[in-house]
Scaffold this active site. Structure first.
Site, mmCIF file in Angstrom:
data_model
loop_
_atom_site.group_PDB
_atom_site.id
_atom_site.type_symbol
_atom_site.label_atom_id
_atom_site.label_comp_id
_atom_site.label_asym_id
_atom_site.label_seq_id
_atom_site.Cartn_x
_atom_site.Cartn_y
_atom_site.Cartn_z
ATOM 1 N N TYR A 178 0.812 -1.224 0.000
ATOM 2 C CA TYR A 178 0.000 0.000 0.000
ATOM 3 C C TYR A 178 0.843 1.271 0.000
ATOM 4 O O TYR A 178 0.300 2.372 -0.114
ATOM 5 C CB TYR A 178 -0.929 0.028 1.218
ATOM 6 N N LYS A 192 1.826 -14.069 5.570
ATOM 7 C CA LYS A 192 2.003 -15.058 4.492
ATOM 8 C C LYS A 192 3.505 -15.287 4.334
ATOM 9 O O LYS A 192 4.095 -15.153 3.255
ATOM 10 C CB LYS A 192 1.348 -14.521 3.207
ATOM 11 N N ASP A 248 -3.891 -17.514 4.673
ATOM 12 C CA ASP A 248 -4.965 -18.247 3.980
ATOM 13 C C ASP A 248 -5.681 -19.204 4.939
ATOM 14 O O ASP A 248 -6.911 -19.227 5.013
ATOM 15 C CB ASP A 248 -4.455 -18.960 2.719
ATOM 16 N N ASP A 268 -6.669 -5.410 5.351
ATOM 17 C CA ASP A 268 -7.780 -4.897 4.544
ATOM 18 C C ASP A 268 -8.757 -6.031 4.221
ATOM 19 O O ASP A 268 -9.977 -5.913 4.414
ATOM 20 C CB ASP A 268 -7.207 -4.274 3.257
HETATM 21 O O1 LIG Z 1 -8.589 3.846 0.177
HETATM 22 C C1 LIG Z 1 -9.424 3.173 -0.380
HETATM 23 O O2 LIG Z 1 -10.072 3.574 -1.354
HETATM 24 C C2 LIG Z 1 -9.732 1.787 0.124
HETATM 25 C C3 LIG Z 1 -9.162 1.538 1.481
HETATM 26 C C4 LIG Z 1 -9.739 0.358 2.142
HETATM 27 O O3 LIG Z 1 -10.336 -0.512 1.551
HETATM 28 C C5 LIG Z 1 -9.594 0.234 3.586
HETATM 29 O O4 LIG Z 1 -8.845 0.995 4.198
HETATM 30 O O5 LIG Z 1 -10.210 -0.672 4.162
HETATM 31 MG MG LIG Z 2 -11.006 -2.079 2.844
#
Ligand SMILES: O=C(O)CCC(=O)C(=O)O
Ligand SMILES: [Mg+2]
Ligand SMILES: NC(=O)C1=CN([C@@H]2O[C@H](COP(=O)(O)OP(=O)(O)OC[C@H]3O[C@@H](n4cnc5c(N)ncnc54)[C@H](OP(=O)(O)O)[C@@H]3O)[C@@H](O)[C@H]2O)C=CC1
Length: 407
Positions: free
Chosen positions: A150, A220, A271, A295
């Site tokens: 990210y 993972k 997983d 996430d």
């Molecule tokens: O920043 C986004 O558009 C998605 C972020 C996301 O899915 C989250 O932080 O859970």
């Molecule tokens: Mg999200």
């Protein structure tokens, strides 16, 4: 503006009775949800403190509204306001897929160094769920919020930048595993000792504070050995070095014994973990994991307790005190402007915010209000469509129902 600033001293917040709290309304369903939520927050504070305390809301801009009004998606003034007032709350912001601007949500977390994304997942009696015993799900996810894939270091297939990185990997590093080097896009996954350890430390502190029985490092690491695998190893090191943990059942699991309390630190491969939380959720309590895993796990776990309409969260830096409270869900564009969706995720994010501010009485009233509205089966579409004999309420009506049930 008559409100005062929240400050921090030695990790302890100093909250005045009339704090200024910046908020971002959000894109898509954001304005509907924010309107309902703000009313609930003000009602909870008024009821809890009889006028002694009051929030001074300060709107700050981000996303489409910011772009329309200032020509910038994330104005510096917004970042400055959160730096200044420390505690903020936001609705969701849209991120286009495959091109266009990078995520403003991620940018806020990175620019303000809000390293812990804290997402509690619990079931409220009566909420429809696809699993047999949703009450067994009671976990809090600590998702690393500033690193991993990210970080946004990506190079698009066919660009000179991608070619340069691929040439470097092939010619200087001897990489032979890039299957189609001419057409590959490339992403970079930074994971550091410091980033891992501050996240795991905050998760351990939270677990000890809450009296949790276990903390699971989810990774993972069998495949991504030096990023995900080291996250696990560096996580265990925090337990050993900072909390004098001992081997549990022969290691690598650890046990922290502190003030008469025992906390087991264990790990799971991501997983397998995703099936375990459906099959044996009782075995998991606090989860610490990297950004992408966190996430995915957030939405998957939320589904078990009624969906992302009721999934709150917070982005926190425990040292600086800076924090942005926000729902787990996004902008659900197909429902924008319909006064339809469930505002509970932002409302429960506000409940977390009040606990962070040590305004527990207001937080308790929010829980009471939500429990009352759900047990009266007066709910928004997402619950109503799965609940027998329920009354369908709009987003704003559900907010009002929560307020009614605070009494
Ligand atoms: O920043 C986004 O558009 C998605 C972020 C996301 O899915 C989250 O932080 O859970
Ligand atoms: Mg999200
Ligand atoms: N932190 C943030 O600001 C986040 C922003 N996003 C962004 O949001 C945009 C849309 O993302 P998308 O993948 O569609 O995910 P969303 O979370 O916006 O929506 C997916 C589905 O979840 C359900 N849902 C979401 N919010 C609610 C709610 N409040 N009440 C009830 N149900 C809800 C709806 O399901 P159903 O169709 O079954 O009714 C909806 O169609 C993207 O640009 C994404 O990047 C995504 C996540 C977090």
């Amino acid at each position: 503006m008559s409100g005062q600033k929240i400050t921090i001293n030695n990790r302890v917040l100093n909250v005045p009775d009339n704090p200024v709290i910046p908020f971002i309304e959000g894109d898509g369903i954001g304005p509907d949800i924010w309107a309902a939520s703000e009313k609930v927050f003000d009602a909870a504070v008024e009821k809890a403190y009889g006028g002694q305390r009051k929030i001074e809301w300060k709107e700050v801009l981000a996303g489409q509204k910011a772009y329309d009004e200032t020509g910038e998606w994330l104005p510096q003034a917004t970042l400055d306001a959160i730096e200044e007032y420390l505690v903020a709350i936001k609705g969701p912001l849209t991120t286009p897929v495959g091109g266009g601007i990078r995520s403003l949500n991620v940018a806020l977390r990175q620019k303000l160094d809000l390293y812990a994304c804290v997402r509690p997942v619990r079931w409220f009696q009566g909420v429809p769920s696809p699993v047999k015993t949703p009450g067994d799900v009671d976990m809090t996810i600590f998702r690393e919020n500033t690193e991993d894939i990210y970080a946004g270091i990506e190079y698009l297939s066919g660009t000179p930048e991608a070619k340069k990185v691929i040439d470097f990997l092939v010619n200087e590093m001897g990489a032979t595993q890039i299957r189609f080097p001419e057409t590959s896009s490339i992403g970079v996954k930074p994971v550091s000792v410091e980033g891992t350890q501050r996240l795991v430390r905050s998760a351990i502190e939270y677990a000890l504070d809450k009296g949790s029985s276990s903390l699971t490092l989810v990774h993972k690491g069998n495949i991504m050995k030096f990023t995900e695998g080291k996250f696990k190893e560096w996580g265990y090191d925090v337990a050993k070095n900072d909390y004098n943990s001992e081997d549990y059942e022969g290691g690598p699991w650890q046990i922290i014994n502190k003030d008469g309390q025992s906390l087991i630190i264990k790990d799971a491969i991501a997983d397998a973990f995703l099936q375990q939380i459906i099959l044996r959720p009782k075995e998991y309590d606090i989860i610490a994991t990297l950004n992408l895993n966190g996430d995915y796990i957030s939405d998957a776990l939320a589904a078990q307790v009624g969906g992302i309409g009721i999934a709150p969260g917070a982005n926190i830096n425990y040292e600086t005190g800076k924090s942005i409270f926000e729902a787990t869900h996004g902008t659900a564009p197909k429902y924008a402007g319909q006064d339809k969706v469930n505002p509970s995720s932002v409302i429960l994010s506000g409940e977390m915010m009040f606990r962070y501010m040590k305004w527990d009485e207001a937080a308790d009233l929010i829980i009471k209000g939500i429990e009352g509205a759900i047990s009266a089966k007066r709910v928004t579409y997402d619950f109503e469509r799965q609940m027998e004999g329920a009354t369908l309420l709009k987003c704003s009506e559900f907010g009002d129902e929560i307020i009614k049930n605070m009494d």
